[in-house]
Design a protein around this motif. Structure first.
Motif, PDB file in Angstrom:
ATOM      1  N   LEU A 244     -48.102 -18.612   9.264  1.00 24.46           N
ATOM      2  CA  LEU A 244     -48.395 -17.259   9.718  1.00 24.46           C
ATOM      3  C   LEU A 244     -47.895 -17.078  11.150  1.00 24.46           C
ATOM      4  CD1 LEU A 244     -49.910 -14.714   8.696  1.00 24.46           C
ATOM      5  CD2 LEU A 244     -51.940 -15.594   9.855  1.00 24.46           C
ATOM      6  N   PRO A 245     -46.904 -16.233  11.362  1.00 20.27           N
ATOM      7  CA  PRO A 245     -46.399 -16.028  12.726  1.00 20.27           C
ATOM      8  C   PRO A 245     -47.499 -15.477  13.637  1.00 20.27           C
ATOM      9  CG  PRO A 245     -44.914 -15.079  11.100  1.00 20.27           C
ATOM     10  CD  PRO A 245     -46.174 -15.432  10.375  1.00 20.27           C
ATOM     11  N   PHE A 246     -47.390 -15.829  14.923  1.00 19.67           N
ATOM     12  CA  PHE A 246     -48.389 -15.341  15.868  1.00 19.67           C
ATOM     13  C   PHE A 246     -48.320 -13.823  15.980  1.00 19.67           C
ATOM     14  CE2 PHE A 246     -49.618 -13.866  20.080  1.00 19.67           C
ATOM     15  CZ  PHE A 246     -50.933 -14.309  20.110  1.00 19.67           C
ATOM     16  N   ALA A 247     -49.498 -13.204  16.006  1.00 18.56           N
ATOM     17  CA  ALA A 247     -49.617 -11.765  16.228  1.00 18.56           C
ATOM     18  C   ALA A 247     -51.043 -11.482  16.674  1.00 18.56           C
ATOM     19  CB  ALA A 247     -49.297 -10.989  14.952  1.00 18.56           C
ATOM     20  N   ASP A 248     -51.240 -10.338  17.315  1.00 22.09           N
ATOM     21  CA  ASP A 248     -52.593  -9.984  17.738  1.00 22.09           C
ATOM     22  C   ASP A 248     -53.520  -9.766  16.556  1.00 22.09           C
ATOM     23  OD1 ASP A 248     -51.961 -10.129  20.393  1.00 22.09           O
ATOM     24  OD2 ASP A 248     -51.584  -7.985  20.634  1.00 22.09           O
ATOM     25  N   GLY A 249     -52.981  -9.344  15.434  1.00 20.70           N
ATOM     26  CA  GLY A 249     -53.817  -9.094  14.270  1.00 20.70           C
ATOM     27  C   GLY A 249     -52.995  -8.824  13.031  1.00 20.70           C
ATOM     28  N   TYR A 250     -53.627  -9.003  11.896  1.00 21.07           N
ATOM     29  CA  TYR A 250     -53.017  -8.719  10.602  1.00 21.07           C
ATOM     30  C   TYR A 250     -54.006  -7.933   9.751  1.00 21.07           C
ATOM     31  CZ  TYR A 250     -49.252 -12.161  11.299  1.00 21.07           C
ATOM     32  OH  TYR A 250     -48.148 -12.855  11.758  1.00 21.07           O
ATOM     33  N   MET A 251     -53.497  -7.019   8.939  1.00 22.36           N
ATOM     34  CA  MET A 251     -54.292  -6.392   7.900  1.00 22.36           C
ATOM     35  C   MET A 251     -54.122  -7.235   6.640  1.00 22.36           C
ATOM     36  SD  MET A 251     -55.609  -3.865   9.503  1.00 22.36           S
ATOM     37  CE  MET A 251     -56.347  -2.931   8.160  1.00 22.36           C
ATOM     38  N   VAL A 252     -55.207  -7.700   6.062  1.00 20.26           N
ATOM     39  CA  VAL A 252     -55.141  -8.563   4.885  1.00 20.26           C
ATOM     40  C   VAL A 252     -55.863  -7.889   3.722  1.00 20.26           C
ATOM     41  CG1 VAL A 252     -54.974 -10.664   6.265  1.00 20.26           C
ATOM     42  CG2 VAL A 252     -57.229  -9.828   5.578  1.00 20.26           C
ATOM     43  N   PRO A 253     -55.488  -8.266   2.482  1.00 18.61           N
ATOM     44  CA  PRO A 253     -56.081  -7.607   1.315  1.00 18.61           C
ATOM     45  C   PRO A 253     -57.595  -7.723   1.250  1.00 18.61           C
ATOM     46  CG  PRO A 253     -54.173  -8.904   0.669  1.00 18.61           C
ATOM     47  CD  PRO A 253     -54.471  -9.253   2.097  1.00 18.61           C
ATOM     48  N   ARG A 254     -58.104  -8.919   1.541  1.00 20.20           N
ATOM     49  CA  ARG A 254     -59.553  -9.103   1.509  1.00 20.20           C
ATOM     50  C   ARG A 254     -59.903 -10.459   2.116  1.00 20.20           C
ATOM     51  NH1 ARG A 254     -57.556 -10.050  -3.514  1.00 20.20           N
ATOM     52  NH2 ARG A 254     -58.265 -11.873  -4.696  1.00 20.20           N
ATOM     53  N   ILE A 255     -61.125 -10.566   2.561  1.00 19.46           N
ATOM     54  CA  ILE A 255     -61.679 -11.823   3.049  1.00 19.46           C
ATOM     55  C   ILE A 255     -62.986 -12.031   2.298  1.00 19.46           C
ATOM     56  CG2 ILE A 255     -62.604 -13.077   5.034  1.00 19.46           C
ATOM     57  CD1 ILE A 255     -60.800 -11.356   6.826  1.00 19.46           C
ATOM     58  N   GLU A 256     -63.086 -13.134   1.585  1.00 20.10           N
ATOM     59  CA  GLU A 256     -64.283 -13.387   0.788  1.00 20.10           C
ATOM     60  C   GLU A 256     -64.787 -14.802   1.020  1.00 20.10           C
ATOM     61  OE1 GLU A 256     -64.380 -12.155  -3.267  1.00 20.10           O
ATOM     62  OE2 GLU A 256     -62.802 -10.664  -2.997  1.00 20.10           O
ATOM     63  N   THR A 257     -66.089 -14.944   0.991  1.00 22.96           N
ATOM     64  CA  THR A 257     -66.730 -16.245   1.145  1.00 22.96           C
ATOM     65  C   THR A 257     -67.421 -16.605  -0.158  1.00 22.96           C
ATOM     66  OG1 THR A 257     -67.068 -15.934   3.523  1.00 22.96           O
ATOM     67  CG2 THR A 257     -68.477 -17.542   2.419  1.00 22.96           C
ATOM     68  N   ARG A 258     -67.174 -17.826  -0.630  1.00 19.86           N
ATOM     69  CA  ARG A 258     -67.801 -18.280  -1.876  1.00 19.86           C
ATOM     70  C   ARG A 258     -68.063 -19.771  -1.809  1.00 19.86           C
ATOM     71  NH1 ARG A 258     -64.472 -21.947  -2.440  1.00 19.86           N
ATOM     72  NH2 ARG A 258     -62.321 -21.681  -3.129  1.00 19.86           N
ATOM     73  N   ALA A 259     -69.041 -20.206  -2.584  1.00 16.17           N
ATOM     74  CA  ALA A 259     -69.315 -21.635  -2.693  1.00 16.17           C
ATOM     75  C   ALA A 259     -68.175 -22.301  -3.431  1.00 16.17           C
ATOM     76  CB  ALA A 259     -70.629 -21.860  -3.431  1.00 16.17           C
ATOM     77  N   GLY A 260     -67.852 -23.517  -3.026  1.00 12.35           N
ATOM     78  CA  GLY A 260     -66.835 -24.262  -3.757  1.00 12.35           C
ATOM     79  C   GLY A 260     -65.911 -25.043  -2.864  1.00 12.35           C
ATOM     80  N   GLN A 261     -66.182 -26.346  -2.723  1.00  8.47           N
ATOM     81  CA  GLN A 261     -65.236 -27.264  -2.114  1.00  8.47           C
ATOM     82  C   GLN A 261     -64.945 -28.360  -3.143  1.00  8.47           C
ATOM     83  OE1 GLN A 261     -66.442 -28.397   1.904  1.00  8.47           O
ATOM     84  NE2 GLN A 261     -66.086 -26.323   2.651  1.00  8.47           N
ATOM     85  N   THR A 262     -64.308 -29.426  -2.738  1.00  9.62           N
ATOM     86  CA  THR A 262     -63.736 -30.357  -3.712  1.00  9.62           C
ATOM     87  C   THR A 262     -64.744 -30.890  -4.738  1.00  9.62           C
ATOM     88  OG1 THR A 262     -62.444 -32.389  -3.974  1.00  9.62           O
ATOM     89  CG2 THR A 262     -63.974 -32.315  -2.096  1.00  9.62           C
ATOM     90  N   GLY A 263     -65.932 -31.288  -4.282  1.00 12.11           N
ATOM     91  CA  GLY A 263     -66.931 -31.797  -5.221  1.00 12.11           C
ATOM     92  C   GLY A 263     -67.433 -30.724  -6.162  1.00 12.11           C
ATOM     93  N   ASP A 264     -67.611 -29.509  -5.630  1.00 12.72           N
ATOM     94  CA  ASP A 264     -68.032 -28.392  -6.472  1.00 12.72           C
ATOM     95  C   ASP A 264     -66.990 -28.106  -7.550  1.00 12.72           C
ATOM     96  OD1 ASP A 264     -70.360 -27.820  -4.828  1.00 12.72           O
ATOM     97  OD2 ASP A 264     -68.972 -26.926  -3.383  1.00 12.72           O
ATOM     98  N   PHE A 265     -65.700 -28.105  -7.164  1.00 12.91           N
ATOM     99  CA  PHE A 265     -64.636 -27.832  -8.123  1.00 12.91           C
ATOM    100  C   PHE A 265     -64.613 -28.886  -9.228  1.00 12.91           C
ATOM    101  CE2 PHE A 265     -62.525 -24.940  -5.027  1.00 12.91           C
ATOM    102  CZ  PHE A 265     -62.206 -23.911  -5.895  1.00 12.91           C
ATOM    103  N   VAL A 266     -64.765 -30.158  -8.867  1.00 14.23           N
ATOM    104  CA  VAL A 266     -64.764 -31.205  -9.884  1.00 14.23           C
ATOM    105  C   VAL A 266     -65.981 -31.062 -10.795  1.00 14.23           C
ATOM    106  CG1 VAL A 266     -64.927 -33.692 -10.303  1.00 14.23           C
ATOM    107  CG2 VAL A 266     -63.398 -32.824  -8.532  1.00 14.23           C
ATOM    108  N   ALA A 267     -67.144 -30.796 -10.212  1.00 13.88           N
ATOM    109  CA  ALA A 267     -68.359 -30.631 -11.020  1.00 13.88           C
ATOM    110  C   ALA A 267     -68.199 -29.480 -12.002  1.00 13.88           C
ATOM    111  CB  ALA A 267     -69.561 -30.402 -10.110  1.00 13.88           C
ATOM    112  N   VAL A 268     -67.671 -28.348 -11.535  1.00 15.80           N
ATOM    113  CA  VAL A 268     -67.448 -27.206 -12.420  1.00 15.80           C
ATOM    114  C   VAL A 268     -66.400 -27.552 -13.474  1.00 15.80           C
ATOM    115  CG1 VAL A 268     -66.521 -24.855 -12.521  1.00 15.80           C
ATOM    116  CG2 VAL A 268     -68.188 -25.453 -10.760  1.00 15.80           C
ATOM    117  N   GLY A 269     -65.338 -28.262 -13.062  1.00 17.89           N
ATOM    118  CA  GLY A 269     -64.252 -28.596 -13.978  1.00 17.89           C
ATOM    119  C   GLY A 269     -64.677 -29.498 -15.117  1.00 17.89           C
ATOM    120  N   VAL A 270     -65.368 -30.595 -14.799  1.00 20.74           N
ATOM    121  CA  VAL A 270     -65.756 -31.524 -15.870  1.00 20.74           C
ATOM    122  C   VAL A 270     -66.877 -30.930 -16.724  1.00 20.74           C
ATOM    123  CG1 VAL A 270     -64.959 -33.609 -14.699  1.00 20.74           C
ATOM    124  CG2 VAL A 270     -67.287 -32.823 -14.292  1.00 20.74           C
ATOM    125  N   SER A 271     -67.732 -30.119 -16.107  1.00 24.85           N
ATOM    126  CA  SER A 271     -68.788 -29.468 -16.880  1.00 24.85           C
ATOM    127  C   SER A 271     -68.198 -28.488 -17.885  1.00 24.85           C
ATOM    128  CB  SER A 271     -69.754 -28.742 -15.939  1.00 24.85           C
ATOM    129  OG  SER A 271     -70.755 -28.053 -16.667  1.00 24.85           O
TER     130      SER A 271
END
Length: 318
Positions: A26-53
């Motif tokens: 991402l080139p340096f700039a004072d700001g960007y307009m982005v489509p969306r910013i979302e927060t959700r649960a899910g890091q590597t262990g969560d992904f594996v747990a969901v995947g094998v389940s």
């Protein structure tokens, strides 16, 4: 040994904030307009747990989680997916990261390293109790998990781990690499993937090492033979690579625990990883068992010359 859990996942619980950016880097700039910013649960262990389940394996997740809003997101994820969760208080708060995702699905992750402290541990008695009723442990490389490895070994269960973007040199990863029976690693930071894979086998317990290479597929070292697992075409547009490596590990584990041949395990992993790339990182969808087996059956019927995931010898330094 009587078991009530097929896969005990240790570590890797947390919350990501997903930001879709116009390009990476991402080139340096004072700001960007982005489509969306979302927060959700899910890091590597969560992904594996969901995947094998999602693949029908009985799953239990053990990790340290904060008494905070982000911890509630992790707890809700597991409750909604019907995945057993044993949590240990994490004084520093639930682990956090920000993922920047480009238009081509590539990801840049920014991890908050202030959440873990030197004294953080998974209580030995909890690890031992869960290990005693579990068939297999998949261990994330988060800090407290390294101290649980000897307990898992004493319990006599098989162990897998994902070293992610290990450079083959950083000593932090070595306890995980050398104590696991099945090791996953990305080729991203490896100068010589084959050499690193063979060193893992020579210095540790692993008899199977898988090096994932993104759109180039993966490399499989088992019984001393290195072969290439070609990529599988995604079932839709590639939108996000978040969780693709964890999905690959989940698919591979599904086959490995069923005693399938290594190449078929690799094909399962490639199918699951390709599917994950079609899922926006703001969601936690994983391929189902029926979808995985149907896709693998289609590939198995293809002529050998056209079959993704077929055994192909890999050259030195692949």
């Amino acid at each position: 040994m009587s078991t009530e859990t097929d896969v005990l996942v240790l570590g890797g619980a947390g919350v990501d904030t997903i930001v879709y950016v116009p390009e990476l880097p991402l080139p340096f700039a004072d700001g960007y307009m982005v489509p969306r910013i979302e927060t959700r649960a899910g890091q590597t262990g969560d992904f594996v747990a969901v995947g094998v389940s999602a693949l029908g394996l009985r799953t239990h997740h053990l990790d340290m989680i904060g008494d905070d809003h982000h911890g509630d997101l992790v707890r809700t994820l597991h409750r909604d997916r019907g995945i057993a969760l044993t949590e240990v208080p994490l004084p520093g708060g639930t682990k956090r990261a920000v993922n920047l995702v480009g238009p081509d699905g590539r990801r840049l992750s920014l991890y908050d390293d202030t959440r873990s402290h030197e004294a953080d541990r998974l209580p030995e008695e909890k690890v031992r109790a869960l290990a005693s009723v579990s068939r297999h442990a998949h261990v994330s490389i988060t800090y407290p998990c390294s101290f649980a490895l000897p307990v898992l070994r004493e319990a006599g269960m098989t162990i897998s781990t994902d070293l992610h973007n290990w450079d083959g040199v950083n000593p932090y990863h070595e306890p995980f690499a050398h104590q696991a029976d099945l090791v996953f690693v990305s080729t991203t930071a490896l100068a010589d993937p084959e050499r690193t894979m063979r060193q893992i086998v020579e210095r540790g317990r692993a008899r199977t090492v898988v090096a994932t290479a993104g759109a180039d597929g993966a490399f499989l070292l088992t019984d001393g033979e290195l072969t290439h697992i070609p990529p599988v075409a995604p079932p839709g547009p590639v939108v996000d690579s978040n969780g693709a490596g964890d999905a690959f590990a989940s698919g591979f584990l599904f086959g490995w625990l069923a005693g399938e041949p290594p190449q078929r395990c690799g094909r399962y992993g490639a199918i699951a990883g390709a599917y994950a790339c079609t899922v926006p990182g703001t969601r936690m969808d994983a391929i189902s068992r029926d979808e995985l087996l149907a896709r693998e059956a289609e590939l198995a019927k293809a002529p050998a010359a056209q079959r993704p995931g077929g055994a192909e010898p890999a050259g030195a330094g692949a």
